[in-house]
Design a protein around this motif. Structure first.
Motif, PDB file in Angstrom:
ATOM      1  N   ASP A 106      47.824  62.480  40.275  1.00 25.21           N
ATOM      2  CA  ASP A 106      47.313  62.582  38.902  1.00 25.21           C
ATOM      3  C   ASP A 106      48.464  62.364  37.913  1.00 25.21           C
ATOM      4  O   ASP A 106      48.334  61.655  36.918  1.00 25.21           O
ATOM      5  CB  ASP A 106      46.679  63.966  38.701  1.00 25.21           C
ATOM      6  N   ALA A 118      41.409  61.922  47.457  1.00 24.89           N
ATOM      7  CA  ALA A 118      40.146  62.452  46.921  1.00 24.89           C
ATOM      8  C   ALA A 118      39.054  62.386  47.987  1.00 24.89           C
ATOM      9  O   ALA A 118      38.250  63.304  48.135  1.00 24.89           O
ATOM     10  CB  ALA A 118      39.729  61.657  45.684  1.00 24.89           C
TER      11      ALA A 118
ATOM     12  N   LEU B  26      43.782  69.656  36.919  1.00 26.30           N
ATOM     13  CA  LEU B  26      43.420  68.271  37.277  1.00 26.30           C
ATOM     14  C   LEU B  26      42.624  67.623  36.156  1.00 26.30           C
ATOM     15  O   LEU B  26      41.803  68.261  35.512  1.00 26.30           O
ATOM     16  CB  LEU B  26      42.548  68.270  38.527  1.00 26.30           C
ATOM     17  N   SER B  27      42.854  66.333  35.970  1.00 26.46           N
ATOM     18  CA  SER B  27      42.094  65.636  34.930  1.00 26.46           C
ATOM     19  C   SER B  27      40.643  65.441  35.375  1.00 26.46           C
ATOM     20  O   SER B  27      40.346  65.428  36.576  1.00 26.46           O
ATOM     21  CB  SER B  27      42.730  64.280  34.647  1.00 26.46           C
ATOM     22  N   VAL B  30      40.188  62.613  37.866  1.00 24.70           N
ATOM     23  CA  VAL B  30      40.465  62.852  39.285  1.00 24.70           C
ATOM     24  C   VAL B  30      39.348  63.684  39.916  1.00 24.70           C
ATOM     25  O   VAL B  30      38.931  63.429  41.050  1.00 24.70           O
ATOM     26  CB  VAL B  30      41.843  63.509  39.481  1.00 24.70           C
ATOM     27  N   GLN B  33      36.650  61.463  40.654  1.00 22.20           N
ATOM     28  CA  GLN B  33      36.980  60.649  41.835  1.00 22.20           C
ATOM     29  C   GLN B  33      36.633  61.421  43.111  1.00 22.20           C
ATOM     30  O   GLN B  33      36.052  60.878  44.040  1.00 22.20           O
ATOM     31  CB  GLN B  33      38.462  60.300  41.805  1.00 22.20           C
ATOM     32  N   ILE B  34      36.968  62.711  43.139  1.00 28.79           N
ATOM     33  CA  ILE B  34      36.625  63.521  44.318  1.00 28.79           C
ATOM     34  C   ILE B  34      35.099  63.599  44.463  1.00 28.79           C
ATOM     35  O   ILE B  34      34.555  63.378  45.536  1.00 28.79           O
ATOM     36  CB  ILE B  34      37.227  64.940  44.210  1.00 28.79           C
ATOM     37  N   LEU B  35      34.418  63.877  43.353  1.00 31.22           N
ATOM     38  CA  LEU B  35      32.949  64.004  43.416  1.00 31.22           C
ATOM     39  C   LEU B  35      32.276  62.693  43.804  1.00 31.22           C
ATOM     40  O   LEU B  35      31.175  62.691  44.348  1.00 31.22           O
ATOM     41  CB  LEU B  35      32.397  64.484  42.061  1.00 31.22           C
ATOM     42  N   PHE B  37      32.755  60.846  46.148  1.00 31.53           N
ATOM     43  CA  PHE B  37      32.543  60.684  47.587  1.00 31.53           C
ATOM     44  C   PHE B  37      31.446  61.605  48.110  1.00 31.53           C
ATOM     45  O   PHE B  37      31.119  61.586  49.287  1.00 31.53           O
ATOM     46  CB  PHE B  37      33.844  60.964  48.347  1.00 31.53           C
ATOM     47  N   LEU B  38      30.904  62.445  47.244  1.00 27.39           N
ATOM     48  CA  LEU B  38      29.864  63.381  47.689  1.00 27.39           C
ATOM     49  C   LEU B  38      28.481  62.802  47.396  1.00 27.39           C
ATOM     50  O   LEU B  38      28.306  62.054  46.430  1.00 27.39           O
ATOM     51  CB  LEU B  38      30.011  64.704  46.929  1.00 27.39           C
ATOM     52  N   THR B  40      24.995  62.660  45.700  1.00 29.35           N
ATOM     53  CA  THR B  40      24.727  63.087  44.329  1.00 29.35           C
ATOM     54  C   THR B  40      24.226  64.533  44.273  1.00 29.35           C
ATOM     55  O   THR B  40      24.575  65.303  43.380  1.00 29.35           O
ATOM     56  CB  THR B  40      23.730  62.115  43.689  1.00 29.35           C
ATOM     57  N   LEU B  42      25.113  67.063  46.081  1.00 28.05           N
ATOM     58  CA  LEU B  42      26.233  67.998  46.118  1.00 28.05           C
ATOM     59  C   LEU B  42      27.034  67.944  44.832  1.00 28.05           C
ATOM     60  O   LEU B  42      27.545  68.950  44.353  1.00 28.05           O
ATOM     61  CB  LEU B  42      27.166  67.651  47.284  1.00 28.05           C
ATOM     62  N   THR B  46      27.827  71.116  41.986  1.00 28.37           N
ATOM     63  CA  THR B  46      29.086  71.654  41.460  1.00 28.37           C
ATOM     64  C   THR B  46      28.941  72.135  40.008  1.00 28.37           C
ATOM     65  O   THR B  46      29.845  72.772  39.485  1.00 28.37           O
ATOM     66  CB  THR B  46      30.245  70.624  41.514  1.00 28.37           C
ATOM     67  N   TRP B  53      32.484  72.346  34.541  1.00 27.10           N
ATOM     68  CA  TRP B  53      31.875  71.513  35.585  1.00 27.10           C
ATOM     69  C   TRP B  53      30.392  71.225  35.321  1.00 27.10           C
ATOM     70  O   TRP B  53      29.765  70.487  36.070  1.00 27.10           O
ATOM     71  CB  TRP B  53      32.014  72.218  36.940  1.00 27.10           C
TER      72      TRP B  53
END
Lengths: 167, 435
Positions: A106, A118, B26-27, B30, B33-35, B37-38, B40, B42, B46, B53
């Motif tokens: 980041d 990620a 965390l921005s 980012v 970006q993590i979400l 990969f989940l 929708t 899940l 969050t 969130w």
């Protein structure tokens, strides 16, 4: 102190940069590897200084990031090899280590590393409980119980199979 | 470029500084970006974590639906704020109206979707606007209808196209569709043939990867499938279950690897191939790696695979599960062959067609280094082949022979090994392994 490998004297002739971690360790990195980080690229464009001090990345994390950057800057490696390196890079890493890595990406803005880390973090998150995510992501629950109940009611479908369910 | 390998400090072994848990810092980018990969579902879940969130998921560039009902999909799409959608994936089992489905796809296109992956449980009509989408890079369709046979089609960014059980008029639609994809690199067609005569006319100057798996409806019209390939940039070709009579290929000048299942007829003594199939195999003459397998068919016109005169000058690795006449042919015509693998065949009895080449092939004298034979049953013909290869392969390094796991006892194995190990060897360095 500058640490290099056996190839050090040779590579030093190439354009390179020294990066210092917050705990004072210094790493010699080729410029082609450093510029894969958008932030480092900006710094290098702005000033001639060949020594960059990163005040919020520790030596262990920085060593990992630099290993990653150097591999990705290697023109001799095929995309397939780089992809398998990426997989290998995050496989088996604890969430704690990934946390440092994701924070470093980041800060440094390394798009491809951010993607890889990620993805791994998302894989770990998949089967975790809400409390686990709050703890690991350092999240303070600032909802009132009523507000939280309201969200649960509105999007009940999102919790119906107990994923990301409360303890 | 030389590699600069950094290594950690050797001088000091330090602990990490006391960790302030900063993931809260965390921005949003980012976190999204993590979400991304989940699924929708899940990612929406969050929203319970904290106020920050609550709507972060609405900025995640991917939408992955897997079995949600239409009301939920409508709600999510309406709340979702992303203007550049990377991936829209819809695995849909429920019943929805055509207009709802059309709305979702239209919105995805309006949001500049790049990857669209639609797998339906029951057939729905694809909206026409899908076929003029400027941003689409990957398109996967499963069990859809409505590939237009008229009107405008233009997919200027499309690189990968996967069709699984998509019903369309192949003859009319496929050439038109391909001609409207100027940068297409990969084409996968896994489809049902439900017409009397179907011609897959695959002409593309840009595709690098082609996989075709025609399935059949069992109505007895299997042989009416025709495949025509003209793809000068093609590097990888996979044709499975290719039982068609009519197959032809032109301009496979860039082909490096091919995996082909070809049909043949077996009458108990030998195999018969369709003339076009044998000719087609010849058109693969630029490959480096070739895998050739048989599929038995009730009848076939006679064609002798050994008749052909094409050379396979680039072939380095060959994997065969076909009539051994092909083996003779390739040994004679692939001078640079290094690795030969002979796999188990559909009914094992095709091994009797081994015929010694008239003179020792060049590849045996100078290139063949590895031979592997699967399902070795120690028949007269198999022993003849092994004897010939061991004697004439002058640079052979290793021969591996695998006996069947059932019905081949220790004693039989031992006797066979003993017999083979006494064969004369043209290459002193050759190792023999028997499993």
């Amino acid at each position: 102190m500058v640490t290099t490998d056996e190839k050090g004297p040779l590579t030093a002739k190439k354009k390179s940069v020294i990066i210092r971690s917050c705990d004072g360790d210094e790493f010699l990195v080729s410029e082609s590897a450093a510029v894969l980080s958008t932030s480092l690229k900006k710094i290098l464009e702005e000033k001639e200084d060949r020594l960059i001090h990163l005040s919020d990345i520790d030596n262990k994390t920085l060593a990992m990031v630099i290993a990653y950057l150097s591999t990705h800057a290697d023109d001799g490696l095929s995309d397939d090899l780089k992809r398998s390196f990426d997989q290998e890079f995050v496989s088996g890493k604890e969430f704690d280590v990934l946390k440092y890595l994701v924070l470093a990406t980041d800060t440094l803005q390394v798009t491809c590393l951010c993607y890889t880390v990620a993805k791994k973090m998302a894989d770990i998150m998949k089967n975790k409980l809400v409390e686990w995510v709050r703890r690991e992501f350092d999240i303070q629950n600032d909802y009132t119980p009523e507000a939280e109940a309201e969200i649960r009611r509105l999007d009940a479908w999102a919790w119906d199979d107990r994923q990301l369910e409360d303890d | 470029m030389e590699k600069t390998k950094p290594c950690a400090s050797r001088k000091r072994l330090k602990q990490n500084p006391p960790l302030v848990d900063r993931l809260s810092g965390l921005s949003d980018a980012v976190i999204c970006q993590i979400l991304s990969f989940l699924p929708t579902k899940l990612s929406v879940a969050t929203s319970i974590l904290a106020k920050r969130w609550r709507f972060l998921w609405t900025h995640v560039p991917n939408l992955y639906f897997d079995g949600e009902n239409h009301n939920i999909i409508n709600r999510v799409i309406m709340l979702h704020k992303v203007q550049s959608l990377t991936t829209f994936r819809l695995r849909y089992m429920d019943n929805c109206e055509d207009y709802e489905f059309e709305t979702w796809i239209t919105i995805a296109i309006a949001r500049n979707v790049q990857n669209l992956d639609i797998r339906l449980d029951h057939q729905l009509m694809l909206p026409r606007c899908l076929f003029t989408c400027k941003t689409l890079v990957n398109l996967t369709l499963f069990n859809c209808v409505g590939i237009p046979s008229s009107g405008s089609v233009s997919l200027p960014s499309l690189k990968k196209l996967d069709f699984y059980f998509v019903r369309y008029q192949v003859d009319k639609v496929l050439p038109r569709l391909l001609s409207c994809c100027p940068v297409l690199e990969e084409l996968i067609i896994d489809g049902i043939v439900d017409k009397d005569l179907v011609c897959y006319d695959i002409f593309s100057p840009t595709i690098k990867v082609l996989k075709v798996f025609p399935w059949y409806n069992g109505l007895g019209n299997d042989h009416n499938v025709e495949i025509k390939i003209n793809a000068p940039a093609l590097r990888y070709l996979q044709l499975l279950d290719c039982v068609c009579k009519q197959i032809s290929a032109q301009m496979l000048t860039s082909l490096i690897q091919a995996d082909i299942v070809c049909c043949c007829f077996h009458d108990g003594r030998r195999d018969y191939y369709y003339q076009p199939v044998v000719k087609f195999i010849d058109s693969l003459c630029n490959v480096k790696y070739l895998k050739l397998r048989n599929k038995l068919e009730p009848d076939a016109d006679f064609a002798d695979p050994s008749e052909s005169i094409r050379r396979f000058d680039y072939l380095m690795k060959l994997e065969l599960a076909v009539d051994w006449r092909f083996l003779t042919k390739f040994l004679e015509r692939a001078d640079n062959l290094e690795v030969l693998i002979i796999r188990e065949q559909v009914d094992g009895s095709l091994k009797c067609n081994w015929m010694k080449p008239k003179q020792v092939p060049t590849c045996l004298l100078s290139h063949l280094r590895t031979v592997r034979i699967d399902y070795f049953e120690c028949t007269k013909h198999e022993l003849k082949l092994v004897k010939y290869l061991l004697k004439n392969a002058k640079v052979l390094k290793r021969m591996e022979i695998y006996s069947p796991t059932h019905g081949f006892g220790f004693e039989a194995k031992f006797n066979t090994l003993q017999k083979i190990s006494l064969f004369q060897r043209g290459s002193e360095a050759c190792e023999l392994a028997f499993y």
